[in-house]
Each structure stands twice: as structure tokens, then as C-alpha cells.
Design a protein around this motif. Structure first.
Motif, PDB file in Angstrom:
ATOM      1  N   ARG A  78       5.994  32.676 -13.740  1.00 36.10           N
ATOM      2  CA  ARG A  78       6.146  32.014 -12.452  1.00 36.10           C
ATOM      3  C   ARG A  78       7.120  30.845 -12.501  1.00 36.10           C
ATOM      4  NH1 ARG A  78       4.181  35.807 -10.610  1.00 36.10           N
ATOM      5  NH2 ARG A  78       6.140  35.556  -9.480  1.00 36.10           N
ATOM      6  N   VAL A  79       7.373  30.295 -13.696  1.00 37.69           N
ATOM      7  CA  VAL A  79       8.199  29.090 -13.822  1.00 37.69           C
ATOM      8  C   VAL A  79       9.585  29.253 -13.206  1.00 37.69           C
ATOM      9  CG1 VAL A  79       9.388  27.584 -15.482  1.00 37.69           C
ATOM     10  CG2 VAL A  79       6.955  28.093 -15.754  1.00 37.69           C
ATOM     11  N   PRO A  80      10.318  30.314 -13.447  1.00 42.82           N
ATOM     12  CA  PRO A  80      11.679  30.407 -12.884  1.00 42.82           C
ATOM     13  C   PRO A  80      11.729  30.398 -11.363  1.00 42.82           C
ATOM     14  CG  PRO A  80      11.367  31.993 -14.666  1.00 42.82           C
ATOM     15  CD  PRO A  80      10.017  31.461 -14.335  1.00 42.82           C
ATOM     16  N   THR A  81      10.608  30.727 -10.720  1.00 38.04           N
ATOM     17  CA  THR A  81      10.611  30.777  -9.248  1.00 38.04           C
ATOM     18  C   THR A  81      10.200  29.453  -8.614  1.00 38.04           C
ATOM     19  OG1 THR A  81       8.327  31.566  -9.160  1.00 38.04           O
ATOM     20  CG2 THR A  81      10.068  33.226  -9.341  1.00 38.04           C
ATOM     21  N   LEU A  82       9.872  28.454  -9.442  1.00 39.12           N
ATOM     22  CA  LEU A  82       9.469  27.162  -8.915  1.00 39.12           C
ATOM     23  C   LEU A  82      10.631  26.458  -8.227  1.00 39.12           C
ATOM     24  CD1 LEU A  82       7.318  25.714 -11.859  1.00 39.12           C
ATOM     25  CD2 LEU A  82       6.475  26.637  -9.689  1.00 39.12           C
ATOM     26  N   LYS A  83      10.315  25.631  -7.239  1.00 36.64           N
ATOM     27  CA  LYS A  83      11.305  24.774  -6.590  1.00 36.64           C
ATOM     28  C   LYS A  83      11.290  23.360  -7.175  1.00 36.64           C
ATOM     29  CE  LYS A  83      11.137  27.244  -2.177  1.00 36.64           C
ATOM     30  NZ  LYS A  83      10.842  27.141  -0.712  1.00 36.64           N
ATOM     31  N   THR A  84      10.118  22.942  -7.682  1.00 37.96           N
ATOM     32  CA  THR A  84       9.974  21.600  -8.241  1.00 37.96           C
ATOM     33  C   THR A  84       9.113  21.655  -9.486  1.00 37.96           C
ATOM     34  OG1 THR A  84      10.107  20.600  -6.038  1.00 37.96           O
ATOM     35  CG2 THR A  84       9.220  19.224  -7.790  1.00 37.96           C
ATOM     36  N   LEU A  85       9.584  21.010 -10.564  1.00 38.13           N
ATOM     37  CA  LEU A  85       8.823  20.911 -11.803  1.00 38.13           C
ATOM     38  C   LEU A  85       8.919  19.482 -12.326  1.00 38.13           C
ATOM     39  CD1 LEU A  85       7.224  22.147 -14.189  1.00 38.13           C
ATOM     40  CD2 LEU A  85       9.440  22.652 -15.282  1.00 38.13           C
ATOM     41  N   THR A  86       7.763  18.863 -12.575  1.00 38.76           N
ATOM     42  CA  THR A  86       7.719  17.505 -13.114  1.00 38.76           C
ATOM     43  C   THR A  86       6.784  17.491 -14.313  1.00 38.76           C
ATOM     44  OG1 THR A  86       8.056  16.565 -10.906  1.00 38.76           O
ATOM     45  CG2 THR A  86       7.244  15.083 -12.623  1.00 38.76           C
ATOM     46  N   ILE A  87       7.323  17.043 -15.453  1.00 36.08           N
ATOM     47  CA  ILE A  87       6.517  16.943 -16.676  1.00 36.08           C
ATOM     48  C   ILE A  87       6.784  15.588 -17.310  1.00 36.08           C
ATOM     49  CG2 ILE A  87       6.082  17.890 -18.972  1.00 36.08           C
ATOM     50  CD1 ILE A  87       6.942  20.598 -17.926  1.00 36.08           C
TER      51      ILE A  87
END
Length: 1019
Positions: free
Chosen positions: A956-965
Motif C-alpha cells: 500500500r505504501v506506493p499509493t500513499l499521498k502523505t507519509l510522515t515518519i
């Protein structure tokens, strides 16, 4: 458009050239011949402009000529302004007299240089502009232009009383209310009263008069209404009386122009009927025209009690000649109203605004709400470009260098936010033509003394200058100053001395009392024309016997009284008697709409507050930090009061003292505050009852018929709440466990309640006392959509009793906070919330310590429509139940004991946002997260034990619009340069992967876009 604006410009400049003040200076300096020639040439130009405008549409050369004329006229106005400025400077210098401070300021700030240098420069500029206009006049003569009269509708506009139903009127509703009230208030006056409405052109005087004329209350009150447009015609008696006769009879008057005959006919048709006569757009300033001719006819021989003549005019002199009542000064539109009108004209209806243009235009509208005239001439006009010196400068921020580099010599209006406080006195020495100066929101500490040389200045706006401590002492030389706005200038120490010398002042929002000479409250004594809002602070420094004569200031609508300097200041020990005396001396005019009292130290209110007639127009009353005061102004029967706020009054026991039940005609219930819509009660620890008579508390129920919002904090002894059939918002919270009584809440009496917040011990009464609880009547609170439960008492009062739960079936938003008595998930209680869409649980520190007997780890939240779930700062919580498939947003923050997320997380096909923060014991995300097909935003912060994504989530990660770590070292490495997840996260449009400092507990607020927590702060 250009021509129509040029004609009044040339006329204005010609009038300035003929001004006696300008003439006095030019004669003294030997250039009066040039001034006279300039005046004559401008008049010659003016006579040809009507023809020039007509031909400019088809002859480009004439159009270009008119543009050159505009530039020359503006330059001429600048030159003449210089002469007028010199006259004002001399007047200020003479007025300074022996005042050493003022003489130093004026002497030091000789902004025009030495008199000889100014004389030489001014002479050169006058001859230069004269030569330029001479050349343009010669050129005009080559075009064969002929002298034409200005069209009739321009010189003598005709108005009427009809309102255009399709027209949108912006920002004048409150003005209409005030004027209508003033008219109705004269019903007992036997003599005909004259009320002037005064304001500059284009503000909407005629529109306001129309609104008043067509108001239903006015139509019912007056037996006869008439409208006559005077415009620029002379105030001749015969034509006006003839017009009035025709209006009264709705027929033609053929009588000859003989005053005796007309007076007799006027008495016949009007007699002693109560009439309203609008004389619109009066210009005539010849006093005998009114005093000797018209006034005897209209005011002495006709009309019944309460008759009114309402006059609209641009001229203060007209108001002083004709008015028997203080003039109503029409102020400029508020910033919000200005933008609404500006955007309506600039963009039009149904036209979508372009964001960039709208933002720029909004800045213009906001900053020019007191500059521009929003009239017919400005429709569709946003910016004018050409070879004309800048007259208005609007800048969001400005440094000293910016200001010096700007060409400010021709400015009439300047708005700049000076974030750099290092403004030096020379900043304003080249802006001597300013009429309007706005430095609001600036960081200045002391306004530079150079401001005192702005002798043309009419408006000075310094709102929200929180660091401003001093205004310059020489301000009394600014004789044309009409408006000083000082709202939210909390650091201001005192006012400049002798402000009473500013005789034209109409607005003074703030007056800080001081004991220095010329800084006392008596400076306000003769300022009868002050209007709108007035804040008086440091009243503890008022000298005994000092007077402000507030009762003479009939144009004031808002009055704030501060015994300290700030809202939070509390009275000092002692000096109680002097405070009572001061409050007694501050009796206002009876037309106030807002009254605020802060820090009063007396035991009782003053005598004028015991007169209900003083508050017949009051819409808002705020009383705060008056710890000794035991009673309130008599407002509970007011038909106008809509907002009441009482706070920090530790001696108050009863809201309404001395109620006479028999006089109210009620035996079972008492109806008070008939128009009140919002009430706020905060920290009234001795408040026991809503109303009482001489023998104590009244029997029967209390009814607030129009109350929509009731907010109560820390009123420990209050045991009952009023019946309020239209109540929509209720807050009852106590921040201490010292509550002495349980508060009775009549749920049945609030059929409109939509939002309820409970944080105290309460007895919720579901049915009225006379109704069988087994009846089939519908449960109350069917309109309730939002419920907030705060503290242990709040939980006990709402969710612990099954009988109450049936009242919450319509709730869509639930907030539970600070409930230490919750040790398990309230699954049984939550089953009653069948329509719940949003749930927020926070600071329930013991949640999760117990589980239901016989329950399994697979218990499920019984909320089939839940879309948003937020769980924060529940330190004992290790797991959460299985989640409903309807969930779209999930936020789990600072649950420090959390070891696992629900195993069914991957089945939430509708989940769009997942936020996990500060869960230090959480080792991994659950498997099977490939089912999160709608996931758009993922945030994982301060979860150091999470090392990697589960296999399903990687899909699912490649389809994300926003990622914050952040704060997850191993996971960050995998997503960073050279990490195994780098290729997966590279395509995410918005990503932030970096180390972060630990977030302090209790300082974080949720960031999910759909969760908006509007409750009380977390404790």
C-alpha cells in the motif's frame, strides 16, 4: 470613468486655490498672483471638461489630454496642500504658546526646512504647475471644445424613498437600528426635533435614510411620512413647503409663492399629525435660510408630539445649524463589510474569484475601509494606473529602508505594519499630506514625534499595537484629527496631555487615565461628539470629583470600564468608597448597546444601574473580576439584551434581585431575560439562585424563552438550570471536586438542544414531574448531536445510568476526557450510540485496567457508523477492541502502554488516515494491512520499537499521498537513502522522514484533518 472622476477633482483643486487659508500664505510670500491665475485657469478647464469628456470616447488625443490634466491637477493639489500645511504649522506653533514640550516638538520637526527654503521651493512649484496647466489650456483651445453645463443629474441629483429590493445593502443594519430607536425615543417631545445624519460622500447616508423611512416600526409610529431631496439647491422656503404639501396630499399645489398662503395650507394638510420628514442631501450652510425661513414653518406651526425632521448632509456646519438632536455620524464600513461590498463590485455575482487577485483585493478593501468611498463612482474600479503620484500606499510589512525608499510625498493614505520597531522621527516627515495613517499590528513601542507634524491627518489607526507604550505629547497640534483607534493596545501607559484641545475628535476608542496634569478623565468632559466605542481604563486613578460627562455623549454605543489596565486585573484592597463614587459619576447616555465592567471593587452597583430605562437598548453586558459586588444592573426584563457574561464575582449569590412575581403575572413559572440568546457564567462560587425576592428564593420554575447558548463553569452552589425551549448549546463544567450540590438538569425542557458538555455532578431529569415515566412519550434530546463527558462526575451523570442512555440515541459526536473512573471499555454503554460517527477519548488514565467478565480479546466496538476515532493519553491502555468497518480516520497518541493495534486493522477498507504517536511499547503494526485499499495518509512518530512495515502494508505504501515518519530509528533507516524501502516511498508526493525530538506530554493536538476537537483544554 476617467472624465467623471476628473471633473470633481478639478473642482476640488479650484476650491482649494480659492481657500482663504491658502490665500493668506501666498499673499504673505508674494505669490498670490500665481495662485489667482491658477484658480482662474482651473475654472476655465472645469467649464470645458463636460464637452471634453463627451468627445474623449471618439478622440484619443482629447482622452490623452484629460490624463495629462489629471496629473497636473494632482500636482497642483499637492502644491496647494503645501501652502495649507504651512498655515496649519503656524497655527500649531502659535497654539503651543508657552508649552515647552509642544514648542520643542514643532521646532525640532520643521519638516519643510527653513521658511526661506520652503518659500523658494513653493514659489517654484506653483509657477511650474501654473505653466503646465497654461500649456494644457492652450491645447484644449485647439480642439474646439465648448463650454457646457454639467448634466443636471450630476449637479442636482434627485433621490427618492424607495428601496431597491434587488440591491444588496451591506453593513448598515446596526446604524438603522440606532437611528430608528432615536426616532421612536422622541415620542414624548412636543417640539419638532431635527436629527442630522452626517458623513462624507458615498458612505450611504441616503441609503440609511431609506432603510429608516421604510422600517415597519417607523411606518406604524408616524401618521405621515414625506421625503424631499434638497441636493445642491438653495434651502428656499417656498419650493420646499410646496413639495411637502404635495407629498402630504398626493396632489399638485398651485398656490403662488406666498409664504402666508403656503403656511396656511401646510397647517391644513398636516395639522397636529405626527410626521416624519426626510430632507435628503442638504448642502446649504447659510444659517438664516433655516433659522428665519424654514424652521418657523416646519417646527413651530405644524406637527404632533414626536414629529421628526431627519436631515442627511456631508456638512458638520449644516448639522450644527439645523440639528436639535446630536448628529448621528455615519462611520465607515467595518473591514468585513468593506470586503463584502468590495468583492461584490469587483468580482460581481456568480463570478468565481481568482485566489491571487482576491487576496490582493481583500488587502485593499480591509485597509481602505476608512479611506475609500464605496459609491457609484467606484463600481468596477479596482486600480487606476497612470502618471499620477501615488495617493494611497498599502503594504503588509515595511522596514525603515522600505519607507525611506518609497515616494511618499503625495500620499493621502498610508497603511503599513511595522514589524521593525526601529522607526525614527524622519519616517513621517515626507508624508505631510497624509489624511489617513494605519500602523495596526505594529511592533512599535513609542509613536515617533514626527507624527505630530501631520497637520492634515484625520484618522490615526493603531489597533493591536501590543507593545505601544506612549503616544507623542505634541498631538494636540493635529487639529484636523477626527479618529484615533487604539483597540488592544494593552501596554499604553497614558494618553498625551490636553487631548481636550482636539475639538474635531469623533472617535477615541481608548482613554488610559493617569494622574499627570492634562491626562485625567476630565479631558473627556467636553468631547460630546465621541461616537461608537469608548474604553476607559485605569479608573482607579480617577481623582475625586472628576467628570467625564458620559451622559452627554449620545453617539456612544459601546462603553468599557476598566478599573485596572487589563481585563484580568482585580481590585486593590481598600478604596471601596472612591470606586463607588467613580462608578456613580460615569452614568452614560441611555442609548448604549454594549456595556463592559472589569475590576470594579465596590460592594454594590451605582444608582444609575438600578434604572431599567438606562438599558432599554442594551444588547450585551459583561461584568468580570468584581469580587465584592453583590448585585447586577437591572437587565433581566430588558427586551434588547442578547448576551450576558459574568465571571469572577465571588460575592454574587443571585442573578436577579427583587423580583416581583405578581407584577409579572405568573404563578407557576417566571419568565426573565425575554430576548437573551447567550449567557456565560464563570467562577461564581457563591451563586445559588437565578432569581429571588425580598424573602429569598422564588417558587416555581425559571424560563429563559429565547436562550440558545448557556455556558457555566465553576458555579459550585447552583443547583438548578432554567427551562429554555430553544436552547441549542449547553456547557456545565466544574474544574474542582468541591462541588457542594448536584445540579438538576431538566432534559425535557430543551427540545432543541444540539450540543451538551457535562463535567460536574448532575441529576438529569428525563420527564417533567407531572408525567408518568412509563408513558410512551418520546424521549428528550432528539436533536442532540454532540455530547462531551468530562471528569468522573461527568461520566457518572451521563453514561452510568441506563435511563439516561436512551436520551443519546441521536448523538453523532462523543468526547470522553479525564475520566479516571473508567477502567474498561464502555461497550455496553456505547451500544446506545447507534448513529455515532466520531469518538474522541483522552486522559482516561485507568482505561484498560479491567475487562468485562467473560470477554475475549476480540471484543468489538458496537458502533457501526463510526468514521473517526481518536484515543489519546490513556496510559493504562494496552489494547483496543476490534474496529468497525466504517472507520475512515484513526488516531492513537501517547498511549504509552499500548502493545498492539487491533488485529483486524487490515480489514478497514474505508480507512484513509492512520496516525500513531508516542506509543513507546508498540513493537509492530499488525499483519494483513494489504486490505487498506483507501489509505492515503500514514504517520508514525515516537514509536521507537517499530522496526519495519508488515508485508501487507508494503503493497500500500506506493499509493500513499502523505507519509510522515519520525522518532523511529530503524524504520527511518529503511525509508532513507540506501534503505530497502527507498524505492517504495520515492513516489509519495508528500513525505517527511527525519529524526524528531520527543514530544512533550499533554502538548500535542491531533492532526487528522477530519478530527476537530472543540471541547475544553485537557487537564
Amino acid at each position: 470613468m476617467a472624465g467623471s472622476l476628473l471633473l470633481p477633482l478639478v473642482g476640488r483643486v479650484a476650491g482649494k486655490a480659492a481657500d482663504a487659508v491658502v490665500e493668506g500664505v501666498t499673499r504673505m510670500w508674494g505669490v498670490d498672483g500665481e495662485r489667482g491665475k491658477l484658480e482662474r485657469q482651473l475654472l476655465a478647464v472645469q467649464s470645458l471638461l463636460v464637452d471634453a469628456e463627451a468627445q474623449s470616447e471618439t478622440r484619443p488625443a482629447i482622452k490623452r489630454l484629460m490624463e495629462d490634466l489629471r496629473a497636473a491637477a494632482c500636482k497642483a493639489e499637492d502644491v496647494l496642500d503645501g501652502f495649507e500645511y504651512e498655515a496649519l504649522r503656524r497655527e500649531a506653533q502659535a497654539g503651543a504658546g508657552s508649552n515647552s514640550t509642544s514648542r520643542k516638538v514643532i521646532g525640532y520637526l520643521n519638516v519643510l526646512g527653513s521658511p526661506l527654503r520652503f518659500r523658494l521651493r513653493a514659489s517654484m512649484e506653483l509657477r511650474g504647475v501654473l505653466g503646465r496647466i497654461n500649456g494644457l489650456v492652450k491645447e484644449m483651445n485647439t480642439f474646439g471644445l465648448v463650454e457646457r453645463k454639467e448634466p443636471q443629474q450630476v449637479a442636482f441629483r434627485q433621490t427618492h424613498s424607495a428601496l431597491d429590493d434587488s440591491a444588496e445593502i451591506v453593513g448598515r443594519e446596526s446604524d438603522r437600528e440606532v437611528v430608528v430607536e432615536m426616532l421612536l425615543r422622541q415620542r414624548g417631545e412636543h417640539a419638532v426635533q431635527v436629527l442630522p445624519i452626517v458623513g462624507m460622500g458615498g458612505l450611504g447616508k441616503t441609503t440609511l435614510a431609506k432603510m429608516v423611512y421604510n422600517d415597519l416600526r417607523v411606518q406604524k409610529h408616524f401618521e405621515l411620512r414625506m421625503w424631499h431631496c434638497v441636493s445642491q439647491a438653495n434651502l428656499d422656503a417656498c419650493p420646499i413647503v410646496k413639495s411637502i404639501i404635495e407629498l402630504a396630499t398626493e396632489g399638485r399645489c398651485d398656490l403662488p409663492d406666498t409664504v402666508e398662503l403656503l403656511q396656511g395650507r401646510l397647517q391644513q394638510v398636516i395639522g397636529r399629525r405626527r410626521y416624519l420628514l426626510i430632507l435628503d442631501d442638504v448642502w446649504n450652510e447659510v444659517q438664516p435660510k433655516w433659522e428665519e425661513d424654514l424652521k418657523p414653518l416646519l417646527c413651530f406651526s405644524i406637527g404632533g408630539s414626536g414629529s421628526i425632521i431627519l436631515v442627511t448632509s456631508r456638512s458638520q456646519k449644516v448639522a450644527s445649524i439645523m440639528g436639535t438632536l446630536p448628529p448621528y455620524e455615519l462611520s465607515c464600513l467595518s473591514e468585513d463589510d468593506s470586503w463584502e461590498l468590495f468583492s461584490m463590485k469587483a468580482f460581481g455575482k456568480g463570478v468565481q474569484e481568482q485566489a491571487e487577485l482576491a487576496a490582493a483585493a481583500k488587502d485593499v478593501a480591509n485597509e481602505s475601509s476608512n479611506i475609500f468611498q464605496y459609491s457609484r463612482e467606484t463600481r468596477g474600479l479596482l486600480f487606476i494606473k497612470g502618471a499620477i503620484p501615488c495617493r494611497t500606499l498599502l503594504m503588509p510589512s515595511m522596514s525603515y529602508q522600505d519607507l525611506m525608499e518609497s515616494k511618499l510625498g503625495s500620499l493621502r493614505a498610508l497603511c503599513c505594519y511595522c514589524y521593525d520597531p526601529s522607526i525614527i522621527p524622519t519616517n513621517f516627515t515626507n508624508t505631510v499630506r497624509l489624511r489617513y495613517l494605519d500602523l495596526s499590528w505594529s511592533s512599535i513601542v513609542r509613536l515617533p514625534s514626527s507624527v505630530c507634524t501631520l497637520y492634515h491627518l484625520e484618522s490615526l489607526k493603531l489597533n493591536n499595537c501590543s507593545m505601544l507604550r506612549y503616544l507623542p505629547e505634541g498631538m494636540t497640534s493635529m487639529k484636523k484629527l477626527r479618529h484615533i483607534n487604539l483597540l488592544e493596545c494593552g501596554s499604553l501607559v497614558r494618553m498625551p496631555s490636553k487631548l481636550s484641545l482636539l475639538h474635531n475628535l469623533r472617535t477615541l476608542t481608548t482613554f488610559v487615565v493617569d494622574t499627570e496634569d492634562g491626562c485625567g478623565i476630565e479631558e473627556l468632559q467636553d468631547m460630546r461628539q465621541l461616537s461608537n466605542r469608548l474604553e476607559l481604563s485605569n479608573l482607579s486613578k480617577v481623582k475625586s470629583g472628576s467628570k467625564a460627562n458620559l451622559h452627554e455623549k449620545q453617539n456612544l454605543s459601546e462603553l468599557s470600564l476598566y478599573w485596572g489596565r487589563k481585563v484580568s486585573d482585580i481590585p486593590k484592597i481598600g478604596e471601596v468608597n472612591s470606586e463607588v463614587e467613580v462608578l456613580e459619576s460615569l452614568v452614560p447616555y441611555g442609548g448604549l448597546k454594549i456595556l463592559e465592567i472589569y475590576g470594579y471593587g465596590g460592594h454594590e452597583i451605582s444608582q444609575w444601574m438600578r434604572d431599567p430605562q438606562m438599558f432599554q437598548y442594551l444588547s450585551e453586558l459583561i461584568v468580570s473580576n468584581c469580587p465584592r459586588c453583590k448585585d447586577l444592573p437591572i437587565v433581566w426584563l430588558s427586551s434588547s439584551l442578547e448576551h450576558l457574561s459574568l465571571s469572577n464575582m465571588v460575592s454574587l449569590t443571585t442573578i436577579c434581585h427583587g423580583i416581583d412575581v405578581e407584577a409579572e403575572g405568573c404563578s407557576n413559572s417566571l419568565l426573565i431575560f425575554p430576548k437573551l440568546k447567550r449567557m456565560e457564567l464563570s467562577y461564581l462560587p457563591e451563586l445559588e439562585r437565578w432569581a429571588g425576592n425580598s424573602s429569598g428564593e422564588l417558587n416555581g420554575s425559571i424560563v429563559f424563552p429565547q436562550l440558545e447558548e448557556l455556558i457555566i463553569y465553576d458555579c459550585y452552589k447552583l443547583s438548578t438550570l432554567p427551562e429554555s425551549p430553544v436552547l441549542t448549546h449547553l456547557v456545565c463544567i466544574s474544574y474542582t471536586e468541591d462541588q457542594l450540590v448536584s445540579m438538576s438538569m431538566p432534559l425535557y425542557s430543551w427540545p432543541s438542544l444540539a450540543s451538551l458538555k457535562v463535567g460536574l455532578l448532575a441529576n438529569m431529569v428525563v420527564f417533567p414531574p407531572d408525567q408518568d415515566q412509563q408513558s410512551q412519550s418520546p424521549r428528550p434530546l432528539q436533536a442532540l448531536r454532540s455530547l462531551e463527558v468530562k471528569g468522573d462526575y461527568g461520566f457518572i451523570s451521563t453514561l452510568s445510568l441506563p435511563a439516561h442512555l436512551d436520551c443519546f440515541t441521536a448523538v453523532e459526536e462523543l468526547v470522553i476526557s479525564n475520566c479516571s473512573n473508567i477502567v474498561r471499555w464502555p461497550l455496553v454503554e456505547l451500544r446506545c450510540f447507534a448513529r455515532l460517527r466520531s469518538m474522541h477519548i483522552s486522559h482516561c488514565t485507568n482505561l484498560g485496567q479491567e475487562v468485562l467478565e467473560g470477554s475475549s480479546s476480540e471484543e468489538t466496538l458496537p458502533l457501526l457508523q463510526l468514521e473517526r476515532l481518536s484515543i489519546q493519553s490513556c496510559d493504562s491502555l494496552t489494547r483496543i477492541p476490534m474496529l468497525p468497518a466504517s472507520l475512515e480516520q484513526l488516531d492513537i497518541s501517547r498511549c504509552t502502554s499500548m502493545v498492539a493495534l487491533p488485529p483486524d486493522l487490515g480489514n478497514l477498507a474505508k480507512l484513509k488516515e492512520l496516525y500513531v504517536l508516542g506509543c513507546h511499547q508498540l513493537r509492530a503494526l499488525p499483519d494483513g494491512m494489504d486490505g487498506l485499499t483507501s489509505l492515503e495518509a500514514l504517520t508514525i512518530r515516537e514509536c521507537p520499537k517499530i522496526q519495519k512495515f508488515p508485508e501487507g502494508l508494503l503493497q500500500r505504501v506506493p499509493t500513499l499521498k502523505t507519509l510522515t515518519i519520525g522518532g523511529c530509528p530503524d524504520l527511518q533507516k529503511r525509508c532513507g537513502q540506501g534503505g530497502e524501502y527507498l524505492d517504495l516511498v520515492a513516489s509519495i508526493p508528500h513525505r517527511s522522514i527525519k529524526s524528531t525530538k520527543p514530544i512533550k506530554k499533554d502538548r500535542y493536538m491531533p492532526r487528522l484533518s477530519g478530527i476537530m476537537y472543540k471541547g475544553m483544554p485537557f487537564n
